[in-house]
Design an enzyme around this catalytic site. Structure first.
Site, short mmCIF file in Angstrom:
data_model
loop_
_atom_site.label_atom_id
_atom_site.label_comp_id
_atom_site.label_asym_id
_atom_site.label_seq_id
_atom_site.Cartn_x
_atom_site.Cartn_y
_atom_site.Cartn_z
N GLU A 1 0.83 -1.21 0.00
CA GLU A 1 0.00 0.00 0.00
C GLU A 1 0.86 1.25 0.00
O GLU A 1 0.60 2.20 0.75
CB GLU A 1 -0.95 0.01 1.21
CG GLU A 1 -1.91 -1.14 1.20
CD GLU A 1 -3.03 -1.04 2.25
OE1 GLU A 1 -2.94 -0.17 3.13
OE2 GLU A 1 -3.98 -1.83 2.17
N GLU B 1 -4.05 -8.97 0.50
CA GLU B 1 -4.57 -8.74 1.85
C GLU B 1 -6.08 -8.80 1.79
O GLU B 1 -6.70 -8.15 0.95
CB GLU B 1 -4.12 -7.35 2.32
CG GLU B 1 -3.88 -7.27 3.79
CD GLU B 1 -3.25 -5.94 4.18
OE1 GLU B 1 -2.10 -5.67 3.79
OE2 GLU B 1 -3.94 -5.18 4.88
#
Ligand code: GAL
Length: 871
Positions: A479, A561
């Site tokens: 991220e 994720e």
């Protein structure tokens, strides 16, 4: 004596053996071959909350950057001339009296003992005192014969949190700022015969991490002694370019380094053996041998020797239960003057093939392996970040029991020994490196280092770990905010190129959270990694899988994720959402007073969802390669949704102490459908105020149908409809008594489970995960105390205080109960039970054999004990 790099459990014994050996050698001549000597024992340590020495990374930086030289392709850094900084600091001087400092052995995490509530440290960082400057000091002894033989002396540090700088005999040698990476420093120019003083300075700024980073020399530390001509650091690369049932072609590349001034002629032989998983040693006769080659290595230079050899009838490495994680070890030996051995280097590896298929996902040895993975942070609960093989093994084994076959080392490089475990156990690893690149998430994170260090960090990591068969992909970031911008593509390419230069057999990925097929980064990545984007956020079911799949029809994609479901073990909060997922809030799933989240396993933050919703979405996109659930185990820090109040996470499927939350059986039912099981929630021991109240009963099962009986009366037999992953009876009214579920598969009885209203706490039941442990000063037994009623059933909400005591050759290192709000310091031997359970972590003492008795007592209850044999 060559010590294989993976032998860590016996390292203290190795130290004393090593020292003994060195002493003997001192009387004769220098050891000819490689020695790898643990220097984990015998350090002095002090932590300072204000800078005690006026040093900082900025003042030391130009002396530390050359430590990256072996891992950068641009112009190498030159060590500045003149006196290096810090020589005048008292802690680097031999004359400094450190006797009042703490005596510690490493791996050591200076912050884990607490107390919680460290000033300036948020709940996100675990509330533990990881900040400040830490100094470690230790004597190392160098034999005169080693100096005379010009042997090279290296310091290998598995990881030091963080901004490590190292002095030997008052001279700054170098360092490594990123706390998760291992590093080597050449001590040879600064070492002398006799005693040498090694001093290591670490510095952790607060606000440097989104989770608990740990602090200190928290991984293994080694001294390496080698002849001037030797196999270079991480100097082997083993790949298996072609594999069939009859033979595997194994490509072996060995880089030799010559630190002498003269060209040296050496002979190199590499033999391949099977590796015994229990002893981690070569077994049997060589399965293949690369015939002797003679090599001239110029003084001050390196030379790489590339060869291939066939291994007949190879035993492949693959993840269980479909496959077996067989391993091999290549032993490379360097000879001079005929048959004089000057170096022996062992490289464990595996033989396997991997295909990254855009439609079939990961194909290992021709077998489709859907990734049933979890993300884990590096801490080991109440042991903190101090690496311990058994604690990590316990984590992996519990996950495998659930059906996990994949691990994402979020969001950084793990201890090398963790990868030895994943090799041995057969867990497929996504090896991650960074949580940030150039754009920050928190003020003092990696963005401060990115420009100077990202190439070296990536290259060193891939070179170090590329021979582990368990690594199936590299992850270059999580991220990262840079993903939004054009330069995100540039950085991604650079990092991915490094992985390909150093390895070239695995693809790279990155966890994207604002995933867009049109962003530069998406074009670059070999595998598209989606964080939450494949399953839609919260209750929304939109998916970006199809966008990526159509834009990149040849790229594999997976969910890097998923879920981020939050719950507190054994805690049920009413009313229960009728939906399959709900965004957690003060009116949905939270007890805002106690700071707990309901264990109906339906609640998550807004960007995430329950497992059930993830499964529904996954079933729509069978071309995706699988998922890595956030997270397998709870971890220190990031206690969403009670960020400022608590000390550890709510995301784990397994709590911080290692106790299973209900979610464990939901995942097991999906991931191991072959295991016949049914699991009822909630417990059925409620106070009188719940009598007559609606108390939904949910069942996780690997069956396809289930019938619930409430006090002997059927509440209905229900089939799991398509896209349903739990059987639920949402209108059950609570009355004390019992619940029983009978699950069916294909119409036949499959599994049963039951709950009953239990009585008052009566006694403590004490059990150990292992009742025999090695007396090496590292091995652990995890001792569980259950508060039970007079019939022996766990009292579900029991919170009795438990006092642990121990006798015999062991010590209680820490205690826990999995309660994210419990601020009792981890070393405390008194701990309240939480949801009926408490844990003590017991460690053996080095070289002390015998019976260890662990006892638990609680006022008014019958106490209990367990005996653990150390030997
Ligand atoms: C993700 C992030 C993880 C963790 C998780 C919690 O976005 O990558 O590190 O913060 O959220 O849900």
């Amino acid at each position: 004596m060559a010590l294989p790099r993976w032998r860590t459990q016996s390292s203290r014994r190795v130290l004393s053996l090593g020292l003994l050996l060195l002493t003997i050698i001192a009387c004769t001549s220098a050891q000819a071959t490689r020695e790898r000597i643990s220097i984990n024992a015998g350090w002095r340590f002090s932590r300072f909350t204000t800078n005690p020495d006026q040093l900082s990374y900025d003042t030391l930086k130009s002396w530390i950057l050359p430590s990256a030289n072996d891992f950068i392709t641009r112009t190498k850094y030159k060590r500045p001339s003149g006196t290096p900084p810090g020589s005048d600091v008292q802690y680097v001087q031999d004359s400094f009296d450190d006797s009042t400092w703490d005596a510690v052995d490493v791996p050591h995490d200076w912050a884990i003992k607490g107390p919680f509530g460290a000033p300036g440290i948020s709940g996100g960082e675990g509330k533990l005192p990881y900040n400040g400057v830490g100094w470690y000091r230790r004597k190392i002894t160098v034999e005169a014969a080693d100096v005379a033989a010009k042997r090279n002396l290296y310091l290998d540090v598995g990881g030091a949190m963080s901004y490590a700088s190292v002095w030997l005999n008052g001279v700054l040698v170098g360092g490594w700022p990123y706390g998760y990476n291992g590093f080597r420093l050449d001590l040879t120019p600064y070492a002398k015969a006799g005693d040498n003083i090694l001093a290591i300075r670490l510095e952790n700024a607060p606000n440097s991490s989104r989770w608990y980073p740990g602090a200190g020399l928290y991984r293994n530390v080694w001294l390496i002694k080698v002849s001037p001509v030797h196999v270079a650091q991480y100097g082997t690369k083993i790949t298996t370019p072609s594999v069939s049932a009859q033979k595997a072609t194994v490509a072996v590349s060995v880089t030799l380094e010559n630190n002498s001034n003269n060209t040296e002629q050496v002979d190199l032989v590499t033999e391949i053996f099977e590796l015994d998983p229990a002893t981690r040693k070569a077994v049997g006769d060589a399965k293949a041998k690369i015939s002797r080659v003679s090599v001239d290595v110029a003084g001050g230079a390196e030379k790489t020797v590339n060869s291939t050899v066939d291994v007949p009838n190879p035993k492949l490495w693959g993840p269980p239960p479909k496959q077996t994680p067989n391993e091999y070890v290549a032993i490379s030996t360097l000879y001079v003057s005929g048959n004089k051995t000057i170096d022996t280097y062992e490289t464990p590896f595996g033989i396997r093939t991997i295909i990254y298929d855009a439609n079939k996902g990961l194909v290992v040895n021709g077998i489709g392996e859907y990734v049933k993975g979890v993300c884990n942070h590096h801490d080991l609960g109440s042991l903190g970040s101090a690496f311990n093989v058994r604690a990590a093994e316990r984590q992996l084994q519990t996950l495998q029991e659930m059906g996990t076959n994949g691990l994402r080392t979020s969001h950084n490089m793990p201890a090398s020994e963790l990868l030895d475990l994943t090799d041995r156990l057969g867990v497929m690893v996504m090896g991650e490196t960074f949580d940030t690149w150039k754009r920050q998430k928190v003020a003092n994170d990696y963005h401060l280092l990115f420009d100077d260090w990202h190439e070296a960090d990536m290259r060193a990591y891939v070179r170090r770990e590329r021979n582990h068969p368990s690594i199936v992909a590299w992850s270059i970031g999580n991220e990262v905010p840079d993903q939004q911008y054009a330069e995100g593509g540039t950085y991604a390419k650079e990092l991915q190129d490094v992985a390909n230069e150093e390895d070239g057999t695995r693809q790279s990925t990155s966890g994207l959270n604002s995933a867009d097929p049109n962003k530069a980064i998406s074009n670059v990545l070999e595998i598209i990694g989606l964080n939450y984007q494949g399953e839609g956020h919260g209750t929304d079911t939109s998916s970006t899988y199809p966008n990526f799949h159509s834009k990149f029809p040849n790229k594999m994609l997976w969910t890097t994720e998923s879920a981020s479901t939050v719950s507190t073990r054994g805690t049920y909060i009413f009313p229960v959402t009728p939906n399959i997922t709900a965004v957690v809030s003060s009116s949905a799933g939270e007890n805002t007073t106690a700071k707990y989240v309901s264990s109906y396993e339906l609640y998550s933050p807004s960007w995430a969802s329950s497992p059930d919703k993830v499964f529904v979405q996954q079933d729509k996109f069978p071309y995706a390669a699988g998922e890595f659930v956030w997270t397998g185990w709870d971890y220190l820090g990031e206690p969403t949704p009670f960020d400022s109040a608590s000390r550890s996470s709510y995301f784990g499927i397994i709590d911080l102490a290692g106790f299973k939350k209900d979610r464990f059986w939901l995942y097991q039912a999906r991931w191991r459908p072959d295991i016949a099981q049914a699991h009822i929630l909630p417990h059925w021991t409620w106070p009188s105020s719940r009598v007559g109240q609606v108390t939904p009963v949910h069942v996780f099962t690997s069956g396809d149908e289930a019938e619930l009986f409430v006090n002997g009366k059927s509440a209905g037999r229900k089939k799991l409809a398509q896209s349903q992953y739990r059987v639920r009876w949402d209108n059950v009214t609570y009355q004390p008594g019992d619940l029983k579920v009978v699950a069916y598969k294909g119409g036949a009885k499959w599994a049963e489970d039951s709950r009953r209203t239990v009585g008052a706490p009566a006694k403590l039941n004490v059990t150990a995960d292992r009742t025999t442990i090695r007396n090496d000063g590292y091995d652990l037994s995890f001792v569980t105390v259950a508060v039970v009623d007079d019939k022996g059933d766990v009292v579900p909400e029991a919170s009795n205080g438990v006092a642990f005591s121990i006798s015999g050759p062991g010590e209680i290192v820490s205690t826990d109960n999995g309660d994210p709000t419990d601020m009792t310091a981890f070393p405390s031997t008194s701990r309240k039970a939480f949801s009926g359970l408490a844990l003590a972590v017991v460690r053996s003492k080095k070289a002390a054999a015998g019976s260890i008795t662990v006892s638990a007592a609680s006022g008014g209850l019958a106490s209990g004990q367990v005996v653990v044999q150390a030997g």
